[in-house]
Design a protein around this motif. Sequence first.
Motif, PDB file in Angstrom:
ATOM      1  N   UNK A   1      96.574 -11.085 -47.809  1.00  0.00           N
ATOM      2  CA  UNK A   1      95.887 -12.353 -47.497  1.00  0.00           C
ATOM      3  C   UNK A   1      96.909 -13.454 -47.251  1.00  0.00           C
ATOM      4  N   UNK A   2      97.990 -13.451 -48.035  1.00  0.00           N
ATOM      5  CA  UNK A   2      99.036 -14.462 -47.843  1.00  0.00           C
ATOM      6  C   UNK A   2      99.669 -14.310 -46.460  1.00  0.00           C
ATOM      7  N   UNK A   3      99.951 -13.067 -46.095  1.00  0.00           N
ATOM      8  CA  UNK A   3     100.560 -12.812 -44.782  1.00  0.00           C
ATOM      9  C   UNK A   3      99.646 -13.314 -43.672  1.00  0.00           C
ATOM     10  N   UNK A   4      98.377 -12.931 -43.756  1.00  0.00           N
ATOM     11  CA  UNK A   4      97.431 -13.343 -42.710  1.00  0.00           C
ATOM     12  C   UNK A   4      97.324 -14.876 -42.659  1.00  0.00           C
ATOM     13  N   UNK A   5      97.241 -15.492 -43.853  1.00  0.00           N
ATOM     14  CA  UNK A   5      97.111 -16.954 -43.913  1.00  0.00           C
ATOM     15  C   UNK A   5      98.311 -17.638 -43.285  1.00  0.00           C
ATOM     16  N   UNK A   6      99.484 -17.109 -43.574  1.00  0.00           N
ATOM     17  CA  UNK A   6     100.709 -17.728 -43.059  1.00  0.00           C
ATOM     18  C   UNK A   6     100.766 -17.611 -41.531  1.00  0.00           C
ATOM     19  N   UNK A   7     100.414 -16.450 -41.039  1.00  0.00           N
ATOM     20  CA  UNK A   7     100.432 -16.230 -39.589  1.00  0.00           C
ATOM     21  C   UNK A   7      99.440 -17.172 -38.906  1.00  0.00           C
ATOM     22  N   UNK A   8      98.238 -17.274 -39.488  1.00  0.00           N
ATOM     23  CA  UNK A   8      97.237 -18.159 -38.888  1.00  0.00           C
ATOM     24  C   UNK A   8      97.720 -19.605 -38.875  1.00  0.00           C
ATOM     25  N   UNK A   9      98.347 -20.010 -39.988  1.00  0.00           N
ATOM     26  CA  UNK A   9      98.794 -21.395 -40.080  1.00  0.00           C
ATOM     27  C   UNK A   9      99.887 -21.670 -39.048  1.00  0.00           C
ATOM     28  N   UNK A  10     100.804 -20.731 -38.896  1.00  0.00           N
ATOM     29  CA  UNK A  10     101.874 -20.925 -37.911  1.00  0.00           C
ATOM     30  C   UNK A  10     101.284 -21.064 -36.508  1.00  0.00           C
ATOM     31  N   UNK A  11     100.366 -20.177 -36.159  1.00  0.00           N
ATOM     32  CA  UNK A  11      99.769 -20.243 -34.820  1.00  0.00           C
ATOM     33  C   UNK A  11      99.030 -21.558 -34.619  1.00  0.00           C
ATOM     34  N   UNK A  12      98.374 -22.009 -35.684  1.00  0.00           N
ATOM     35  CA  UNK A  12      97.612 -23.244 -35.572  1.00  0.00           C
ATOM     36  C   UNK A  12      98.547 -24.453 -35.458  1.00  0.00           C
ATOM     37  N   UNK A  13      99.569 -24.522 -36.311  1.00  0.00           N
ATOM     38  CA  UNK A  13     100.486 -25.667 -36.268  1.00  0.00           C
ATOM     39  C   UNK A  13     101.263 -25.717 -34.957  1.00  0.00           C
TER      40      UNK A  13
END
Lengths: 478, 322
Positions: A43-55
């Motif tokens: 979940x941390x990995x997925x969250x981090x990836x999503x945040x990077x793409x969003x930012x």
Amino acid sequence: MNFDNYILDPSIYDEMFLPGGEPRPHAQILHDTLAELSSNELATIQGRVNRTFSNESISFTVYGDAEAEERIIPVDPIPRIITASDWYTLSRGLEQRVRALNNFLEDIYGPARIISDGVIPPDMILECPQFRPEMRDFRQPYGSWVAVCGTDVIRVDDEFRILEDNLRVPSGVSYMIANRKAAKASLPRLYRSSRVQEVEQYGAALQATLRELSPNGKPDPALALMTPGVYNSAYYEHMFLAREIGAELVEGSDLVVRDRVVYMRTTEGLRQVDVIYRRIDDDFLDPQVFRRDSLLGAAGIIEAARAGNVTLANAPGTGVADDKSVYVYVPDMIRYYLGQEAILKNVETYLCRRPEDLEFTLDNLAELVVKRVGESGGYGMIIGPHATQEERDEYAKAVRANPADFIAQPVQSFSRAPCLIEGNFEPRHVDLRPFILNGLQTRIVPGAFCRVALRRGSLVVNSSQGGGGKDVWVLAED
Amino acid sequence: MLSRSAQSLYWLGRYLERAGNLCRLLQLQSESLVDRPVREIHFGWNRIYKYVQRDPPGGEIQLFGDEEYVLADSFALADDMTFERTNPSSVYSCFAQGRENARHTRHCISPEVWTCLNASYLRLQQQNMASVWRWEPRAFYQELVTDIETFGGLAECTMYHDDRWSFLQLGRLVERAQGAATLLLSQIDTAIASSQQEFHEEDWTSLLRVFYALEVYNHAYTVAVLPDRVMDLLVSDPLLPESLGRSVGLIGSEIASIGSGPYSRSGRALQRLVGRLSSMINYEWPDEEERVALLRDISGGADELHFLITEAYFDYPIQEPA
């Protein structure tokens, strides 16, 4: 988290598992690494990836009813692995295909021998809306009509097949690179130990290709990437590539044509442009030649190209070669121009313009995918088994009215790969879009944009239809 | 570089600078709501609306009613200046416009600069006045100010200092100069307009704080805050980072490094105007009796800069290719 709840369908090829449920040998380490991660870590990995793409706003613009929406491309952090021997076959097949397609374009806008020799029926070409008679006798450096090609490949059973060629303004390569960045950040140790071939050199390869296409071999050509603008669905990619290749990102209104030379308007006055990597459709490119109401193009640009003062990549008129009906003839083109058999097969396709194919299509609509030849991006198609009887009846009417506008293909049970869906591993259908660059030489970066049909059971991978992406790891050795 | 890209960078700089100025004013305003008298709060709001040249929602801001009323009113005004999408001067609108210009020209700024701006914009987009008001509005504005300063710092140290950087910087500086002149005039006009004729030191103290100049003032002069001295510092001190004089000086340097552009008539007019503004600030200001009149001239000149920049580099008439 283990794969105990991962449901395998033995009739569908799985990119990670053998039909018996054992991991494929080349996917063993990936499998074991994922299985060792806790659900929290995933979940941390997925969250981090999503945040990077969003930012970073790695986005694709989707047009809804109201207005354009900048949508972040969904990314799945689990890579899809392709063995070195599979890649060897794929890249040879792609190179062969692009060579034949370029020969076809050079021929069709020139002597058109393939027609006079009876390989392709003339109405096939003449009735194709993407055939541009304005381009007759046009010359491209090295005959490279298609400088950038994005080919959609699927794996059916244990074999790659070509779903379609994209020869106009194919997009997705920026997501290939963004997905690689995400995968490296998510699984750094695994990446290091997996001996994955790099894809980040794509920008350099594209730049080299465009420079090779410099008109009359002019050294150190000025490059520009021509975009329809910030509201185009692939604007992120235009921006990304302009930076990668060191080109100015121009819109039609930035260009001025004087005496068949193209200039751009800079803060230091007008400056000549030599090579234009255009990411704008033929229709809008030049209001003097194509659509007269286009506000996105630059008047006189085709004439400048014809005079050899600027190179347009890809050349206008390439769409005739990726038409969904002409597609059926690509294996014949390979045979005709190269004297070889196609390394990569097509998907079985019925041309509704042929009476027997039309009849078959209408009789078997419930088992077929039917597509409009002029549409792309997953628009204008029907997937028989997933449609209601009313939808099929409605669609059949349209097919009967203009049979030549449609083709039909059996529903492909193309391969699936494990994806992280709401914290669980679940299989999803995936395709592959590698990019082939063609200048003086052909270059293929070992990787691809892998599109994922995110909805369970869905076969639609298009970004405009809510599809996502994942990284593709082409291994250096098996 | 491409004129359209240069123009977008210029506007990106302007909008973010404007958002930053506004956030600083709103930060002070939200602080004053904690412990300052109603009169001072009233003065602050009037100054802000004069600065952005907008009528407050509901017309004039009234100086009457009880404390509750002032606070309720302040909520509506803060909302109007922060989140109101239809207000082109709101913080949100400035951010949205800045980001839109950055999107047009994202290949010309560093990824670090883009990500900083975009992340800040996305955070702003997820909030509203009610959520901000419930906790600590001061901290909310402070964070935005920090984001914008981080943006400036990242641009400074991650972007190559070629024309791209110069146009971004030019936008920030032109906005800073115009903003400083406009804010000083708003301060004076608000003071004149308020019915009490007496001078309120705290209104000038808060102005110094907008420019990060209070400590400098106390150090250079005395703790007694006098309008003339405040103006001296804010207009002509060459060492104060955001003084009018310093901004005009830096505009001159950026224009010198860009060059006069393809349309020499406007390019030369631009250089002359910068020279004239510098001369007004450095040579006329110290001896000037009619300072308000001179300040209005300077402000007019700062507005004119924008038109000449546009004509010299972005919208020049096309001549035959060089």
